[in-house]
Enzyme design. Structure first.
Site, PDB file in Angstrom:
ATOM      1  N   THR A 133       0.826  -1.202   0.000  1.00 18.84           N
ATOM      2  CA  THR A 133       0.000   0.000   0.000  1.00 18.84           C
ATOM      3  C   THR A 133       0.868   1.263   0.000  1.00 18.84           C
ATOM      4  OG1 THR A 133      -1.597  -1.267   1.266  1.00 18.84           O
ATOM      5  CG2 THR A 133      -1.973   1.095   1.113  1.00 18.84           C
ATOM      6  N   HIS A 149     -10.381  -0.882   4.176  1.00 16.11           N
ATOM      7  CA  HIS A 149      -9.168  -0.700   3.362  1.00 16.11           C
ATOM      8  C   HIS A 149      -9.679  -0.464   1.931  1.00 16.11           C
ATOM      9  CE1 HIS A 149      -5.189  -0.893   1.877  1.00 16.11           C
ATOM     10  NE2 HIS A 149      -4.790  -2.040   2.354  1.00 16.11           N
TER      11      HIS A 149
HETATM   12  N1   CP Z   1      -2.601  -5.511   1.128  1.00 19.51           N
HETATM   13  C1   CP Z   1      -1.908  -4.687   1.930  1.00 19.51           C
HETATM   14  O1   CP Z   1      -2.468  -3.781   2.519  1.00 19.51           O
HETATM   15  O2   CP Z   1      -0.564  -4.949   1.991  1.00 19.51           O
HETATM   16  P1   CP Z   1       0.463  -4.088   2.842  1.00 19.51           P
HETATM   17  O3   CP Z   1       0.152  -4.288   4.290  1.00 19.51           O
HETATM   18  O4   CP Z   1       1.820  -4.601   2.462  1.00 19.51           O
HETATM   19  O5   CP Z   1       0.277  -2.643   2.465  1.00 19.51           O
END
Ligand code: CP
Length: 325
Positions: free
Chosen positions: A59, A136
């Site tokens: 992200t 998210h």
């Molecule tokens: N999918 C996701 O949020 O991955 P990260 O935690 O690496 O950002």
């Protein structure tokens, strides 16, 4: 149809049209990342600040790449190396960043609602990059773009989401979006990892094979040990025995099924390596599409005035183009 929200805090409450507009805008940005020179001047002179209170690879990096491909300046702050370790509050940190006049703040925080809290108190757009177990939104948007790219549609889909539903902000954002888009969703996991409200959202099951039977899309989730204050199952081995997505189990899904995982993956726990790396897996496509989705979100929020101006000038120039033709 345009996207008129001042922030992107979640997908709950967004209309089908708004969600599709975000995905369509992201799709239009994909081509920039395939160019030799992967940069357009769209956000030149703008500043995007990311403030991450939790670890991230995909992200945070993709927001940075997205901002830079749009020519924005990007400043990345990790709480572990900020004055948060000296006791500065989230609000004080955000106010100090605001004093430097950023054009957008991207926030990841362990507390559900942290981005909403800041959005009410600072005067630039806020993007939720993951708030606790709440939402998210950019992850769900990139999931949907990835599904549409491969399956060719978002209508009439059966989507099985398997694993740690209780702690999954990815599930919550996907549930809101898939509901708006009219998909059928099954939530599958051990009873201890399904929140009581899950049954009100969708069909709920505790058997992996039954849960993914006939599904067009299977999304597996990481066991979020960092959010689990107690033992929700006897051991990881036991969890894997019942819920690891193996090639054998995947045969229950519809022919042509696609497999998604938001990452990071735990091989052999929630997903077998040959499934994660197999032809049905879209995990790397999800990561690629994350850049386009974040370009779209930054474009629509940071450049809202210019975006609507561009739309108007295109509309105004249409008669001229017709005349010239
Ligand atoms: N999918 C996701 O949020 O991955 P990260 O935690 O690496 O950002």
């Amino acid at each position: 149809m345009a996207f008129s929200q001042g922030h992107l805090l979640g997908l709950e409450g967004l209309s089908r049209e708004e969600i599709l507009y975000l995905i369509d805008t992201a799709a239009s940005f994909k081509e920039i990342s395939q160019r030799d020179i992967k940069k357009v001047p769209t956000l030149r002179g703008k500043t995007v600040v990311s403030l991450f209170y939790e670890a991230s690879t995909r992200t945070r990096t993709s927001f940075e790449i997205a901002a830079k491909r749009l020519s924005a300046d990007f400043v990345s702050i990790a709480s572990s190396s900020s004055s948060a370790v000296k006791g500065e509050t989230l609000l004080d940190t955000a106010r100090n960043i605001q004093a430097m006049r950023p054009d957008c703040l991207v926030l990841r925080h362990a507390a559900a609602g942290a981005p909403h809290f800041l959005a009410r108190r600072i005067d630039c757009p806020v993007v939720n990059a993951g708030d606790g177990a709440h939402e998210h939104p950019t992850q769900a948007l990139l999931d949907l773009l990835t599904i549409r790219d491969r399956v060719g549609r978002l209508d009439d889909l059966t989507v099985a989401i398997v694993g740690d539903i209780l702690h999954s902000r990815v599930t919550r954002s996907n549930v809101h979006a898939l509901r708006a888009l009219g998909a059928r969703v099954r939530l599958v996991g051990p009873p201890t990892l399904l929140p009581p409200e899950a049954a009100a959202w969708w069909e709920v099951g505790h058997d992996l094979r039954a849960g993914i039977r006939g599904a067009d899309v299977v999304m597996t989730l990481r066991i979020q040990r960092e959010r689990q204050g107690r033992n929700y199952f006897p051991s990881l081995d036991e969890y894997a025995r019942y819920f690891c997505l193996t090639r054998d189990a995947l045969a229950e899904a519809k022919p042509g099924v696609v497999v998604l995982h938001p990452g990071p993956i735990n091989r052999g726990i929630e997903i077998a390596s040959d499934v994660a790396d197999g032809a049905d897996s879209l995990i790397m496509d999800q990561v690629t599409n994350g850049v386009a989705v974040r370009m779209a979100v930054l474009f629509l929020l940071v450049n809202r005035a210019r975006a609507s101006g561009e739309a108007e000038s295109l509309a105004e120039s249409a008669p001229l183009r017709r005349k010239a033709g």
